[in-house]
Design a protein around this motif. Structure first.
Motif, PDB file in Angstrom:
ATOM      1  N   ILE D 108       0.836  -1.203   0.000  1.00 25.61           N
ATOM      2  CA  ILE D 108       0.000   0.000   0.000  1.00 25.61           C
ATOM      3  C   ILE D 108       0.874   1.257   0.000  1.00 25.61           C
ATOM      4  O   ILE D 108       0.672   2.178  -0.790  1.00 25.61           O
ATOM      5  N   VAL D 109       1.867   1.245   0.865  1.00 25.37           N
ATOM      6  CA  VAL D 109       2.761   2.413   0.925  1.00 25.37           C
ATOM      7  C   VAL D 109       3.423   2.635  -0.433  1.00 25.37           C
ATOM      8  O   VAL D 109       3.345   3.710  -1.023  1.00 25.37           O
ATOM      9  N   GLY D 110       4.075   1.559  -0.913  1.00 24.10           N
ATOM     10  CA  GLY D 110       4.760   1.674  -2.200  1.00 24.10           C
ATOM     11  C   GLY D 110       3.778   1.964  -3.308  1.00 24.10           C
ATOM     12  O   GLY D 110       4.048   2.752  -4.208  1.00 24.10           O
ATOM     13  N   GLY D 111       2.609   1.317  -3.229  1.00 21.84           N
ATOM     14  CA  GLY D 111       1.607   1.477  -4.267  1.00 21.84           C
ATOM     15  C   GLY D 111       1.103   2.899  -4.349  1.00 21.84           C
ATOM     16  O   GLY D 111       1.143   3.514  -5.414  1.00 21.84           O
ATOM     17  N   ILE D 112       0.690   3.443  -3.230  1.00 20.48           N
ATOM     18  CA  ILE D 112       0.109   4.792  -3.272  1.00 20.48           C
ATOM     19  C   ILE D 112       1.137   5.802  -3.755  1.00 20.48           C
ATOM     20  O   ILE D 112       0.900   6.562  -4.694  1.00 20.48           O
ATOM     21  N   ILE D 149      17.753  -3.249   3.180  1.00 20.16           N
ATOM     22  CA  ILE D 149      18.684  -3.417   4.304  1.00 20.16           C
ATOM     23  C   ILE D 149      19.126  -2.056   4.814  1.00 20.16           C
ATOM     24  O   ILE D 149      19.072  -1.771   6.016  1.00 20.16           O
ATOM     25  N   VAL D 150      19.530  -1.213   3.865  1.00 21.13           N
ATOM     26  CA  VAL D 150      20.013   0.106   4.290  1.00 21.13           C
ATOM     27  C   VAL D 150      18.886   0.873   4.982  1.00 21.13           C
ATOM     28  O   VAL D 150      19.082   1.454   6.058  1.00 21.13           O
ATOM     29  N   LEU D 151      17.697   0.822   4.385  1.00 19.07           N
ATOM     30  CA  LEU D 151      16.582   1.550   4.992  1.00 19.07           C
ATOM     31  C   LEU D 151      16.280   1.012   6.384  1.00 19.07           C
ATOM     32  O   LEU D 151      16.015   1.776   7.312  1.00 19.07           O
ATOM     33  N   MET D 152      16.326  -0.303   6.521  1.00 17.39           N
ATOM     34  CA  MET D 152      16.075  -0.891   7.837  1.00 17.39           C
ATOM     35  C   MET D 152      17.120  -0.437   8.825  1.00 17.39           C
ATOM     36  O   MET D 152      16.827  -0.164   9.989  1.00 17.39           O
ATOM     37  N   THR D 153      18.355  -0.388   8.370  1.00 18.20           N
ATOM     38  CA  THR D 153      19.415   0.052   9.271  1.00 18.20           C
ATOM     39  C   THR D 153      19.187   1.498   9.670  1.00 18.20           C
ATOM     40  O   THR D 153      19.388   1.884  10.809  1.00 18.20           O
ATOM     41  N   VAL D 154      18.750   2.286   8.706  1.00 18.63           N
ATOM     42  CA  VAL D 154      18.503   3.691   9.008  1.00 18.63           C
ATOM     43  C   VAL D 154      17.315   3.837   9.954  1.00 18.63           C
ATOM     44  O   VAL D 154      17.369   4.564  10.940  1.00 18.63           O
ATOM     45  N   LEU D 155      16.247   3.111   9.650  1.00 17.84           N
ATOM     46  CA  LEU D 155      15.007   3.317  10.402  1.00 17.84           C
ATOM     47  C   LEU D 155      14.986   2.596  11.737  1.00 17.84           C
ATOM     48  O   LEU D 155      14.287   3.003  12.655  1.00 17.84           O
ATOM     49  N   GLY D 156      15.725   1.509  11.824  1.00 15.19           N
ATOM     50  CA  GLY D 156      15.665   0.712  13.039  1.00 15.19           C
ATOM     51  C   GLY D 156      14.575  -0.339  12.921  1.00 15.19           C
ATOM     52  O   GLY D 156      13.742  -0.283  12.035  1.00 15.19           O
ATOM     53  N   SER D 157      14.569  -1.270  13.862  1.00 18.46           N
ATOM     54  CA  SER D 157      13.641  -2.381  13.720  1.00 18.46           C
ATOM     55  C   SER D 157      12.224  -1.943  14.064  1.00 18.46           C
ATOM     56  O   SER D 157      11.995  -0.822  14.495  1.00 18.46           O
ATOM     57  N   GLY D 158      11.272  -2.835  13.875  1.00 20.77           N
ATOM     58  CA  GLY D 158       9.884  -2.511  14.181  1.00 20.77           C
ATOM     59  C   GLY D 158       9.015  -2.674  12.965  1.00 20.77           C
ATOM     60  O   GLY D 158       9.462  -2.476  11.843  1.00 20.77           O
ATOM     61  N   MET D 159       7.770  -3.020  13.227  1.00 19.98           N
ATOM     62  CA  MET D 159       6.866  -3.349  12.137  1.00 19.98           C
ATOM     63  C   MET D 159       6.655  -2.182  11.178  1.00 19.98           C
ATOM     64  O   MET D 159       6.763  -2.333   9.963  1.00 19.98           O
ATOM     65  N   THR D 160       6.354  -0.996  11.721  1.00 18.83           N
ATOM     66  CA  THR D 160       6.123   0.151  10.839  1.00 18.83           C
ATOM     67  C   THR D 160       7.343   0.401   9.970  1.00 18.83           C
ATOM     68  O   THR D 160       7.223   0.746   8.802  1.00 18.83           O
ATOM     69  N   ASN D 161       8.507   0.233  10.579  1.00 19.57           N
ATOM     70  CA  ASN D 161       9.705   0.513   9.811  1.00 19.57           C
ATOM     71  C   ASN D 161       9.925  -0.516   8.716  1.00 19.57           C
ATOM     72  O   ASN D 161      10.398  -0.178   7.632  1.00 19.57           O
ATOM     73  N   VAL D 162       9.586  -1.756   9.005  1.00 21.56           N
ATOM     74  CA  VAL D 162       9.707  -2.767   7.945  1.00 21.56           C
ATOM     75  C   VAL D 162       8.772  -2.401   6.806  1.00 21.56           C
ATOM     76  O   VAL D 162       9.148  -2.419   5.635  1.00 21.56           O
ATOM     77  N   ALA D 165      10.297   0.486   5.005  1.00 25.15           N
ATOM     78  CA  ALA D 165      11.508   0.156   4.253  1.00 25.15           C
ATOM     79  C   ALA D 165      11.160  -0.583   2.969  1.00 25.15           C
ATOM     80  O   ALA D 165      11.628  -0.216   1.886  1.00 25.15           O
ATOM     81  N   ILE D 166      10.338  -1.603   3.100  1.00 24.98           N
ATOM     82  CA  ILE D 166       9.988  -2.362   1.894  1.00 24.98           C
ATOM     83  C   ILE D 166       9.152  -1.491   0.969  1.00 24.98           C
ATOM     84  O   ILE D 166       9.358  -1.465  -0.247  1.00 24.98           O
TER      85      ILE D 166
END
Ligand SMILES: Nc1ncnc2c1ncn2[C@@H]1O[C@H](COP(=O)(O)OP(=O)(O)OP(=O)(O)O)[C@@H](O)[C@H]1O
Ligand SMILES: Nc1ncnc2c1ncn2[C@@H]1O[C@H](COP(=O)(O)OP(=O)(O)OP(=O)(O)O)[C@@H](O)[C@H]1O
Ligand SMILES: [Mg+2]
Ligand SMILES: [Mg+2]
Lengths: 522, 334, 336, 298, 317
Positions: D108-112, D149-162, D165-166
């Motif tokens: 949804i995020v990527g789509g919108i 991977i880079v985005l995850m590293t930047v954002l940190g763990s957690g569902m919203t961040n995953v 990132a994706i």
């Protein structure tokens, strides 16, 4: 280092000091010459230049190619001669006079033909380390003075009890000036030293091939050569052991230990390591700044059970103090000072501290397996016993170390290993001058402790130092700085044809020394 | 045919397209789709435009309705230039000039129902108030073009080609435009359906006194519906005449060739073919001389260098652009 | 007339779709003599193309099947040919020209390559002579710079040029018959006239029979000797060109002829039209297919399928009313 | 049997109605066997995710160290247990929630974002198109997993961040698909028809162009959910996923990797669930494409 | 042709600029201090500070960015902190390793995929077709990190047929390297093979149903020639597009495969660099991968032009 980013749960071990070592002598047979020993390293060695290396996996190769002036004995109980036959310390503790062996030759290289090592080389190597080592491996040294070809004096800026210990580090090996300067930046891949094996080729990320140095001063190695290969995953290392791709797997952890233990063709060597795994509570801010909260949390965690859960394959011992039991500063009488598992008491304490209904707590860990397991269990204990909601924040090492060092973490967990000298644990973990570094990221600050630790560094007598460290330890333990839950073993998987191998608590692989000479049976 | 006032005046209109050459990074070249076209369209008349494929018929139509921006020249609607309008005025102009497209299959949004498509212009231009009135008006339009209430909620793919074209017509006339550009409205249809749509278009034109610009490549259709016919060749108008004249008295060599190429109307008819040798030259790149020069059987030296202009010849309103007739040109015509 | 080259009798080709059996061709009979040009006309969807592809047994992949009927080509039963025989039948005996010249050449090979390939599958010749033959064939169809054209890709040729290449390819093996499925619909009038002229010339020089499919009656008048009118999968009228023009018998043919605007006609009068739309091919077969649009339809038309009858010599028609005593007289078809 | 008359309005209507029904996207989908299979797989996974609390004991995180590493059917654990003795089936069910939610969220995020950018670039053309698409190309030049991977590293763990990132990593793909489609659609005659009427850019974009590109988007999004599930697992597998102890299929797989020899079923089971779900979405996507693509109509 | 390629080269510059900028921004956004990462856990506060200065990290970001851009423009990728070696050299050593995995995988995938795709298309609707397509579906849906684990479990651990780690060494003979390549290549080839099969099948089907193929058949050309020559060639463009994407994907997408099989290629290099906060190395490696991506895309365009000369590449005007 104690925990390197790329390494798996088994933290890196490099330590020294008196230590009861389980020496596992193999079934003796008639030693035969020949064969190549393949050793796996937990991570890929990047640079073998002694002043630039950063990880244990590199020090294993450096230590095999080069020698240091002095060494810890196998049991790590005392420092014994290496390239230096003997040494004297001046009364003020600031001048060390070394007498060198005169039968030591460098391995032949591109820029010299295997010439004799002299005091000049020692001076050059040590002062180079003093100046260039980013890790400051020899910062207590002021300068060296060559007296003769076989004698030199090292002057310290001020008395420092850990100077000799520092000399045992692979960063302070003796190397020939011609080669260092000849190769320049490439010396890191063309290391030359005086050790039992010479570096034949170094293929980055693939292997380091070492071949026998026939002119080795201590003995003639039985092995034709040694090959180091990086294998980052412990399970893969064991698999490789079983398929015969390697003969010796260092730093096994987790399931790999179990497989090594159970597999007939592989032998598991275990020795309690110079290692402490711990959970640190923030001393400065958050609910854990309250000593009662800290005590409550400690009481709420069943450490034995936790350790058993994290180290399901007995690859560690349950611990109580921030010092490995093998260190001579260790005081087993203090073990009882650690609060026992007592959920009820914990709850009461927490209520006294003003949190009868619990609170939210952030724990930060690096994303290694053993840490994740530990945090999961820790979370469960705190929820169950104290109604504390623990949020587990995992990140890879770089992000974790940043947060942990900055003192912003409520709670964080990691492990520490270094030389056997208590200085390398207590000063680094609890001295106020270490605040801001990773060791004392919790912000532990205690005048009394600082005093004991400072005094111990200036004293040269080991017995007196031990006394001071034990006093410091007693104060520290009463502050409930954290849960020191485990001492990991040094775990090696060895294929059964490897003979004469001895395991040390510091995890150094010694293949050929005056006492040891590893060989391969057919 | 009564002389009516001029509703749409096209003055020296030209339109160039930039086209990429074939292949990767091919050179950009200029395609002259329309070359200096001048034309007056009178109120209430049907002006037929005929020509070969690619000669610029649609481009002309699209310039008129504003789908293309001309490169040069001007178009005046009721005496006012439509090229330099503010977006507001441009919007208002839409009410007056509408278009029926060639392809009935692609000119209706497949995701809108028939009623949606027809009512959209009225919603946009707010010509009706309220839902009810809108629905009434849509039904009215449907009936006018020979559809009825049951068709209103269908989607385009549920209609036949002829029905779709009726929808297109309904949409075009829904805001009561004065000028409708019909770009080959029947060429995609079967003969039997074609006749229905032509009848419809003619009927509406009479009823509302509409002005049509009727584009086609079928001479018999153009001839049937048009009052005047313009013959185009390679972006230029080569001949302009009254509906009947073209058959009786074709002047331009191209017109003659065109007429001779049209298949006979009975098996007995034996036409003499005037063949135009060679392929149609390309509108791409700069050109010298008369566009037909390369194929014309009566090509003169002069034709290769100069472009003949459209001048009146002979009877009222008959214009031709050919040097053959230059001497006989009536001065001051039109 | 001379001997028949192709005889098609009661051909039925059905498509088995999810919505039912679509009777795309449902009883078509005709014959073509050597050197004759026959036209098939009819509305879109009336089954012209399916008829032609049935003849060379190349139905669009999928659900189509020749259900019954017979196709006799020069003494061979086409429906009984095996795969190998089919290949040579298609290449050597009958060749086909499709509507869109641009898409009937492979876009990814040069014209010359495609032509030589074709020659070499038909005859045992080496590459050079094949190339020469191709060049000659191109010259024959009036392509002047044949050599250059051989070296171009189809997209580099104009539509008319492409169609000429295809005609050249189709005469390479001097086939006995060419099937041309709307060969000029995609072309301009002037080019169309050229291509048609070319086809006519081919017939003259090679005595090739041509089956010309079109929906332009003008083309039929110009080209054909005989013509068949198809409606909803059936032959409704089949006769000579002249007969059809002067004395059409089927009401559908009347409608077809009348709905064409004529250059001579006055623009004041309305065009006559055929009301309604062709039936769904899945529903046909129970009555006269034209009965729902036919102003003369009577009860019988709506209940019995009319047969194709030879009303006059060489004039076949399928209409109950015409076969009745007295028949119908052509008048203005329903004008609304 | 009453004869069917082709002439009468009613039977024609009948046919039309039937056809409309048959051509109804849903009915077409239902007739597409593989799509139905895919839909079934997807629905099954969604069902176990939604009804996780009902079909399990609802305690995915409760640890029982004594019961660690049980295999199938031992001690009433359908799929065995993991390293903490947590019931694997329960964790798989709860993991489905996370994996599906992340995949859907990311899509949804990527789509919108992607659709909006693609619409804008394709419709505006010119400089806007150039700038937007060059940036998209730049992002696209990052390998997908690396960017996550880079985005995850930047954002940190957690569902919203995953999800973020994706999702962010997916924007360019959506933008490309949509832009390509817009370029086709905007030149369709019905858009010109709209222009002639004088409709606004906004109406053009959202009434005509978007609805006509949306079927491509839906197809792409469905297929994309499949790849997002894999991406999520890959990130969790690399240790960059959601917070502990929440289960996701990737984190279960990661744990399984560490006990591959002791308890191979952990890795195997979680992998199989990922595989089936991904296959399901791929089948469904293919099915939807067949249904929406007029070329493929049977 | 040459000019065309040159123009295409110029067109990739903006993309590369975006990549460089994006990488710069992203690396600086990654939490964690490169100085601390280099120095290890035992470093003191002063050590870290000193190291930051040596690395130039105390400079304001804008000037760091400016310096980096100038450096890149000169073709200098800087020095890796963790390796203490020039980035370019490190990358140069890794690229062949990655290619050693990627190229054979793609090649195998291409051959297998084309054969499967064509066979399936020709036998559309038969059992063979269904079987192949099910396999292909499973293939595209495969989480390769899982596949890798399972492969190791079965072939190395249980059966003991194949080695599990690293890439072996040329010094032990080419056979050693090949034995090491088997599993990772299999892993890496899975998705491309499946993708090629699917795309080839649908593309061939489309072209088989197209007019030009019908025309060929009508001319009596043999079926095998029709399929393997004409249909295949006109079906190639989508396959080539996918080939480009997969090749580019392989080059970097080997990240997971390389991690699982401890293969010393670009993937592991980057992952290691991220762990070590080795800015220069991350930037360099990403740039190289991005470059490979755009160059491959460009090649795809050129190949397109050769195969199918009448294709326009721009989305339109
Ligand atoms: N948008 C465009 N960009 C570039 N060239 C164009 C464009 N539209 C039309 N052309 C070119 O302009 C010329 C005139 O085209 P136009 O569509 O007006 O011809 P036409 O007479 O309507 O032909 P047809 O009978 O085929 O509809 C053609 O050569 C065409 O290729
Ligand atoms: N592959 C197919 N599957 C199902 N029905 C088909 C198929 N091909 C053709 N038909 C049906 O067969 C009928 C006859 O089609 P055909 O192509 O022969 O018409 P035509 O007379 O050639 O029309 P046109 O003038 O448009 O070319 C049509 O109604 C069409 O729907
Ligand atoms: Mg046009
Ligand atoms: Mg047809």
């Amino acid at each position: 280092g104690s925990e390197k980013p790329a390494s798996t749960a088994a933290a890196t071990e490099q330590a020294s000091t008196v230590q009861e070592t389980a020496k596992e002598e193999k079934t003796p047979g008639e030693p035969v010459s020949g064969g190549i020993l393949t050793i796996s390293l937990s991570s890929s060695p990047k640079n073998l230049d002694p002043v630039k290396y950063t990880g244990t996996y590199e020090s294993q190769i450096i230590g095999t190619v080069c020698d240091t002036l002095v060494e810890y004995n196998t049991e790590l109980t005392e420092i014994q001669p290496g390239l230096a036959k003997s040494w004297k310390v001046s009364d003020d503790g600031r001048a060390y006079t070394f007498t060198l062996r005169d039968d030591v030759y460098f391995q032949p290289g591109k820029f010299q033909e295997g010439r004799k090592m002299t005091a000049e080389d020692v001076k050059y190597s040590l002062e180079r380390s003093r100046k260039l080592s980013a890790m400051n491996r020899l910062d207590m040294l002021d300068h060296c003075e060559v007296v003769s070809d076989t004698e030199l004096v090292c002057y310290l800026a001020e008395p420092n009890a850990v100077f000799l210990t520092a000399l045992t580090d692979a960063g302070n090996v003796i190397v020939p000036k011609e080669e260092v300067e000849g190769w320049g930046d490439d010396f890191g891949t063309h290391l030359v030293g005086t050790g039992p094996f010479a570096l034949e080729s170094f293929e980055l990320d693939q292997q380091a091939v070492l071949k026998r140095n026939d002119k080795y001063w201590a003995a003639k190695p039985y092995l034709d050569g040694v090959t180091f290969k990086p294998v980052s995953d412990g399970n893969q290392a064991v698999n490789a052991l079983r398929t015969g791709e390697i003969n010796l797997a260092t730093s096994l952890s987790g399931e790999a230990v179990k497989i090594a233990r159970e597999d007939q063709s592989v032998e598991l060597m275990e020795t309690p390591g110079l290692h402490v795994a711990y959970i640190y509570f923030n001393q400065k801010s958050g609910p854990t700044a309250d000593i009662k909260v800290r005590e409550a949390i400690i009481k709420a965690v069943n450490v034995d059970e936790l350790t058993a859960g994290v180290y399901q394959y007995n690859e560690a011992k349950s611990a109580s103090l921030p010092l490995p039991p093998g260190s001579w500063g260790y005081d087993s009488s203090l073990e009882s000072e650690k609060p026992a598992y007592d959920p009820e008491g914990a709850k009461k304490l927490l209520a006294e501290a003003g949190y009868p209904d619990g609170f939210d707590l952030n724990i930060y860990i690096s994303n290694t397996e053993s840490r994740i397991k530990m945090a999961t269990l820790f979370q469960a204990y705190l929820k169950q016993n104290l109604n504390i909601n623990v949020n587990i924040n995992t990140s890879e090492w770089g992000a974790f170390s940043e947060i942990a060092a900055s003192g912003k973490a409520d709670v964080f967990a990691m492990s520490w290993t270094w030389y056997p000298d208590p200085y390398f644990f207590l000063n680094k973990l609890f001295h106020s001058s270490s605040i801001g570094s990773l060791g004392n990221g919790q912000g532990f600050e205690n005048k009394e402790v600082d005093q004991y630790l400072d005094d111990a560094l200036l004293t040269t007598d080991q017995a007196k130092r031990a006394e001071l460290y034990k006093k410091a330890l007693a104060v520290i333990v009463k502050q409930y700085p954290g849960i020191f839950y485990a001492n990991e073993n040094v775990n090696w998987g060895v294929s059964s044809n490897v003979q004469g191998l001895t395991q040390r608590a510091d995890g150094k692989v010694k293949i050929c020394t005056p006492d040891i000479n590893v060989w391969l049976s057919k | 045919m009564s002389e009516n006032s001029i509703i749409l005046q096209i003055k020296n209109l030209s339109k160039d397209f930039e086209v990429k050459g074939k292949g990767l990074g091919g050179k950009k070249t200029v395609l002259h789709a329309l070359n200096d076209i001048s034309l007056d369209i009178r109120e209430g008349e049907v002006l037929g435009i005929i020509g070969e494929s690619g000669c610029g018929k649609s481009t002309l139509g699209r310039c008129i309705v504003g789908l293309h921006k001309p490169t040069g020249g001007d178009i005046l609607f009721e005496g006012k230039s439509i090229l330099k309008l503010s977006s507001r005025e441009r919007f208002e102009l839409c009410k007056n000039i509408q278009m029926v497209f060639q392809d009935p299959y692609s000119s209706l949004d497949p995701r809108h129902t028939a009623a949606d498509s027809v009512s959209e212009p009225m919603i946009i231009h707010k010509t009706v108030k309220g839902r009810q009135e809108l629905e009434k008006r849509v039904l009215e339009l449907f009936q006018q073009v020979g559809l009825d209430i049951q068709h209103m909620n269908r989607y385009p793919h549920e209609f036949s080609g002829g029905q779709r074209q009726r929808l297109n017509v309904a949409r075009a006339i829904s805001i009561q435009p004065k000028v409708v550009v019909c770009d080959e409205p029947v060429s995609a249809l079967d003969v039997s359906i074609q006749a229905q749509v032509i009848n419809l278009l003619k009927g509406l034109q009479k009823k509302y006194h509409l002005t049509y610009v009727f584009i086609s490549h079928d001479l018999s259709v153009v001839k049937y519906v048009s009052d005047r016919i313009a013959i185009m060749y390679l972006g230029q108008i080569v001949e302009l005449c009254n509906g009947g004249d073209i058959y009786k008295n074709p002047l331009h060599p191209y017109t003659k060739a065109l007429l001779s190429a049209i298949p006979p109307e009975s098996p007995d008819e034996n036409k003499e073919r005037i063949t135009l040798e060679g392929e149609i030259s390309s509108p791409i790149g700069d050109r010298e001389g008369c566009p037909l020069a390369g194929r014309c059987p009566e090509c003169m030296e002069r034709c290769k260098k100069e472009v003949p202009s459209l001048l009146s010849y002979g009877e009222e309103g008959h214009q031709v652009a050919c040097f053959l007739y230059e001497s006989k040109i009536v001065q001051g015509g039109n | 007339m001379s001997e028949a080259l192709l005889t098609v009798k009661d051909l039925k080709t059905y498509f088995y779709t999810s919505g039912g059996v679509s009777k795309a061709v449902d009883g078509v009979s005709f014959k073509i003599n050597r050197g004759e040009i026959m036209g098939i006309v009819g509305e879109s969807g009336s089954g012209k193309s399916v008829t032609s592809s049935s003849i060379i047994r190349l139905l669009p992949a999928g659900t189509g099947k020749i259900v019954s009927g017979s196709i006799d080509f020069d003494g061979t039963d086409v429906l009984a040919l095996n795969k190998k025989e089919l290949l040579s039948f298609r290449g050597k005996d009958v060749s086909m020209i499709f509507q869109n010249p641009m898409t009937s050449l492979s876009p990814v090979f040069k014209v010359g390559h495609q032509m030589t390939e074709l020659i070499r599958t038909q005859q045992k010749v080496d590459r050079q002579s094949a190339y020469r033959m191709a060049e000659e064939a191109l010259m024959k169809v009036g392509i002047t710079d044949a050599r250059r054209r051989m070296d171009s890709y189809p997209y580099e040729l104009s539509g008319g040029m492409c169609q000429r290449v295809i005609i050249a390819m189709s005469i390479l093996s001097s086939p006995k018959m060419i099937i041309a499925d709307e060969p000029t619909t995609a072309l301009d009038v002037t080019i169309q006239a050229q291509v048609l002229d070319l086809l006519k010339e081919m017939r003259k020089t090679y005595q090739t029979a041509i089956l010309l499919i079109t929906h332009n009656l003008g083309v039929v008048w110009k080209m054909c000797d005989s013509v068949m009118v198809m409606y909803a999968g059936k032959t409704v009228e089949y006769t000579t060109c002249r007969n059809l023009y002067h004395k059409p018998l089927h009401p559908y043919t009347w409608g077809l002829l009348d709905s064409m605007p004529r250059l001579g006609s006055e623009s004041e009068e309305e065009l006559s039209t055929i009301q309604g739309t062709p039936p769904d091919l899945r529903l046909t077969g129970t009555c006269c297919n034209f009965s729902n649009r036919c102003p003369y339809a009577s009860e019988i038309c709506k209940s019995v399928v009319p047969e194709l009858k030879e009303l006059e010599p060489g004039h076949f028609v399928a209409c109950h009313r015409q076969c009745e005593e007295g028949g119908l007289v052509r008048g203005g078809v329903d004008q609304t | 049997m009453a004869k069917v008359l082709l002439l009468d309005q009613q039977s024609q209507e009948e046919i039309l109605r039937k056809e409309r029904k048959a051509n109804n996207a849903w009915n077409k989908l239902k007739r597409n066997k593989t799509a139905v299979l895919g839909l079934a797989a997807v629905c099954f996974m969604i069902a176990i995710a939604v009804f996780a609390p009902l079909i399990t004991d609802g305690k995915p995180n409760e640890i029982h160290p004594i019961d660690a590493y049980l295999t199938f059917f031992q001690k009433g654990h359908l799929l065995g247990t993991d390293e903490f003795g947590r019931d694997l089936f329960t964790r798989i069910c709860y993991g489905a929630r996370v994996s599906l939610l992340v995949a859907a969220g990311a899509t949804i995020v990527g789509g919108i974002a992607g659709v909006l950018l693609g619409l804008l670039a394709g419709y505006m053309g010119g400089i806007v198109d150039a700038v937007v698409m060059r940036i998209m190309d730049g992002v696209l030049a990052f390998p997908f997993i690396l960017l996550s991977i880079v985005l995850m590293t930047v954002l940190g763990s957690g569902m919203t961040n995953v999800i973020l990132a994706i999702g962010i990593a997916e924007i360019p793909r959506f933008a490309r698909v949509v832009r390509g489609q817009v370029l086709v659609v905007k030149r369709e005659e019905y858009c010109n028809a709209g222009r002639v009427i004088g409709i606004s850019h906004f109406r053009m974009l959202f009434h005509h162009i978007l609805p006509n590109t949306i079927s491509e988007v839906i197809v792409y999004a469905t297929l994309n959910i499949a790849s997002a599930i894999i991406s999520e697992s890959a990130l969790s597998f690399l240790g960059l996923g959601i917070d502990l102890p929440t289960a996701s299929w990737g984190s279960i797989l990661r744990a399984g990797r560490n006990s591959l020899n002791t308890a191979p079923h952990i890795a195997a089971v979680s992998g199989v669930f990922i595989l089936i779900t991904v296959i399901g979405f791929n089948l469904l996507g293919d099915g939807i494409r067949d249904v929406l693509d007029p070329k493929m109509k049977k | 042709m040459f000019k065309t390629i040159l123009i295409r080269c110029l067109q990739i510059l903006p993309s590369l600029f975006v990549v460089v900028t994006l990488t710069f921004i992203l690396t600086r956004m990654i939490p964690g201090d490169p100085a601390r990462a280099v120095l290890g856990p035992q470093a003191s506060v002063q050590d870290v500070q000193k190291m930051r200065e040596t690395m130039g990290l105390d400079q304001p970001l804008v000037s760091q960015y400016k310096d980096y851009m100038i450096q890149i423009a000169k073709g200098d990728f800087g020095v890796s902190y963790s390796y203490n070696q020039p980035v370019l050299g490190l990358i140069a050593k890794r690229i062949p390793n990655t290619l050693l995995l990627a190229l054979p995988s793609i090649l195998i995938a291409l051959i297998a995929g084309l054969s499967i795709g064509v066979t399936s298309a020709v036998r559309q609707g038969t059992l063979v077709d269904y079987l192949f397509m099910i396999l292909a579906l499973v293939g595209v849906s495969m989480p390769i990190f899982w596949l890798g684990l399972m492969l190791v479990l079965v072939f190395s651990v249980h059966l003991g047929w194949l080695p599990v780690l690293g890439m072996g060494s040329m010094s032990s003979g080419i056979g050693d390297v090949i034995r090491h390549m088997v599993l990772p290549c299999f892993c890496l080839a899975t998705i491309p093979t499946a993708t090629f099969s699917r795309i080839t099948r649908s593309s061939i089907l489309e072209s088989i149903h197209g007019d030009s193929i019908r025309a060929l058949r009508a001319r009596g050309i043999r079926e095998s020639v029709v399929i393997w020559k004409y249909a295949l060639k006109s079906a190639l463009p989508p396959v080539i597009t996918v080939l480009g994407l997969q090749l580019a994907g392989c080059f970097a997408g080997a990240i997971l495969t390389e991690t699982i099989f401890a293969w010393p290629g670009m993937g592991t290099l980057i992952v290691g660099a991220i762990d070590n906060r080795d800015y220069a190395l991350i930037q360099g490696a990403v740039l190289v991968i991005a470059l490979a991506f755009v160059i491959i895309n460009m090649l795809v365009d050129v190949v397109y032009m050769i195969i199918n000369p009448n294709v326009s590449y721009e989305g339109g005007f």
